[in-house]
Design a protein around this motif. Structure first.
Motif: not given
Length: 395
Positions: A107-111, A171-172, A313-317, A319-324
């Motif tokens: 996992d490249s995100s380190g999770v 950032r996730d 609240l975590c999003f694995h990987g 998100t490209e959404h502006s909420i990021g």
């Protein structure tokens, strides 16, 4: 114990041994323990997706290995919360039945790769990498933690080879406030307005409601049609795996938005532990028009998690959404160790060369290649404690 207390760290890591579990069956036999241990290290939910990681299609041509750093010298004693100091999940690449000696994180995100207390996470990564290096050519370990000078990895005594490291920003994770409105106030004005707008519009158009336990309303026979009718269908086996791994494993959940006509508009699955919820996957129905289902769904998801007392609240990987943009800043360290020798030395030099000249080579999804393609890597001898390489940072 803190990072500024090296004596305490040294005392903790002295007199330990490495327990090597090879293969999915051996690793999953300790799944419950690993989940409980992750919570004690401040990494809740990171071991809940273990079965999913081991059965995912990317793992089929690799052999999973779990390196456990255990207190004491009794190699026959059972693993317990008191004896386990850290663990590292790595995958060895295979070519047919041939093990290549190339190990990498899954996992490249380190999770869920290095599970240990923050102050010893880098050292646990180094101890596990060093233990694997006795039979490996090269090892990549990704983990969450900024690699500070006071926390440079401590390899096993007498270890030979070379190491390098680089740090990436990720950032996730969204910190949730005590109320829905206060949480939205932490977002940018445009993102906040879009979330409210698309939620109202979707509710008006479809009469949708949020279903927290969507899995209990979905039969096995419906999975194929849900996948085919989505915006981005997967191979059915992959869709089934992600659904079952979150719907039926302890701590897992599948929630969704269902229209007044009974159609599922969105589904998302993940795991919860302590005050954290991790969204592993999400699928959206096709044919809804110009409404952003992802944006509308996040409004419902955030509101529901706050009602449960969730704080992160975590999003694995990510998100490209502006909420990021409102996500908490974190860092992933890529720790790479390699043997001495002409072959691995040549490999570490040629990969950046070819990656620079062939964009397709640099973007094949091979995590080891992705880490090695940087020309900013600076290698230092493991045995020379004074030779600390420059740590490069990239995103």
């Amino acid at each position: 114990m803190t990072i500024s207390d090296p004596l305490a760290i040294e005392k903790t890591l002295t007199g330990t041994h490495v327990r090597h579990l090879r293969g999915a069956t051996a690793i999953l036999a300790h799944a419950g323990l690993l989940q409980d241990f992750a919570a004690t290290t401040g990494q809740p939910t990171e071991m809940h997706g273990l079965q999913y990681k081991l059965e995912h299609e990317f793992a089929r041509r690799k052999t999973p290995n779990l390196l456990c750093i255990v207190a004491g010298r009794d190699v026959a004693a059972p693993l317990t919360l008191d004896s386990l100091l850290g663990c590292v999940l790595l995958f060895e690449y295979r070519v047919a039945a041939w093990n290549t000696g190339l190990f990498a994180t899954g996992d490249s995100s380190g999770v869920g790769t290095v599970v240990a207390s923050p102050e010893i996470r880098a050292h646990i990564a180094a101890l596990a990498s060093g233990a694997v290096l006795s039979e490996a050519r090269m090892v990549l370990t990704c983990f969450r933690n900024a690699l500070e000078a006071e926390n440079t990895p401590r390899f096993p005594p007498g270890q030979h080879g070379f190491w390098a490291a680089q740090v990436r920003e990720v950032r996730d994770r969204l910190r949730l406030g005590p109320t829905y409105d206060l949480t939205l106030d932490t977002l940018g004005k445009r993102t906040r307005n879009h979330i409210r707008y698309y939620r109202r519009r979707l509710e008006k158009q479809t009469g949708c409601v949020f279903i927290p336990d969507a899995a209990s309303h979905i039969a096995e026979s419906q999975l194929a049609s849900l996948n085919v009718s989505s915006l981005k269908p997967l191979r059915q086996q992959a869709f089934d795996l992600q659904f079952h791994a979150t719907a039926h494993l302890p701590g897992g959940f599948v929630c969704g938005l269902r229209g007044a006509d009974g159609r599922w508009l969105c589904l998302a699955g993940g795991w919860r532990q302590s005050n954290t919820a991790l969204i592993e996957w999400q699928t959206n129905a096709a044919g809804i028009g110009k409404i952003s289902l992802s944006t509308a769904f996040r409004a419902f998801q955030i509101e529901h998690e706050i009602s449960r007392g969730t704080e992160h609240l975590c999003f694995h990987g990510g998100t490209e959404h502006s909420i990021g943009h409102a996500f908490a800043q974190d860092h992933v360290v890529d720790l790479i160790v390699r043997r001495q020798g002409t072959l691995v030395s040549l490999m570490s030099r040629l990969i950046p060369y070819f990656a620079q000249r062939d964009p397709n080579f640099a973007n094949r999804g091979n995590l080891l290649i992705d880490a090695l393609r940087s020309r900013q890597l600076h290698w230092a001898p493991i045995a020379d404690a004074a030779a600390t390489p420059t740590i490069s940072t990239y995103s």
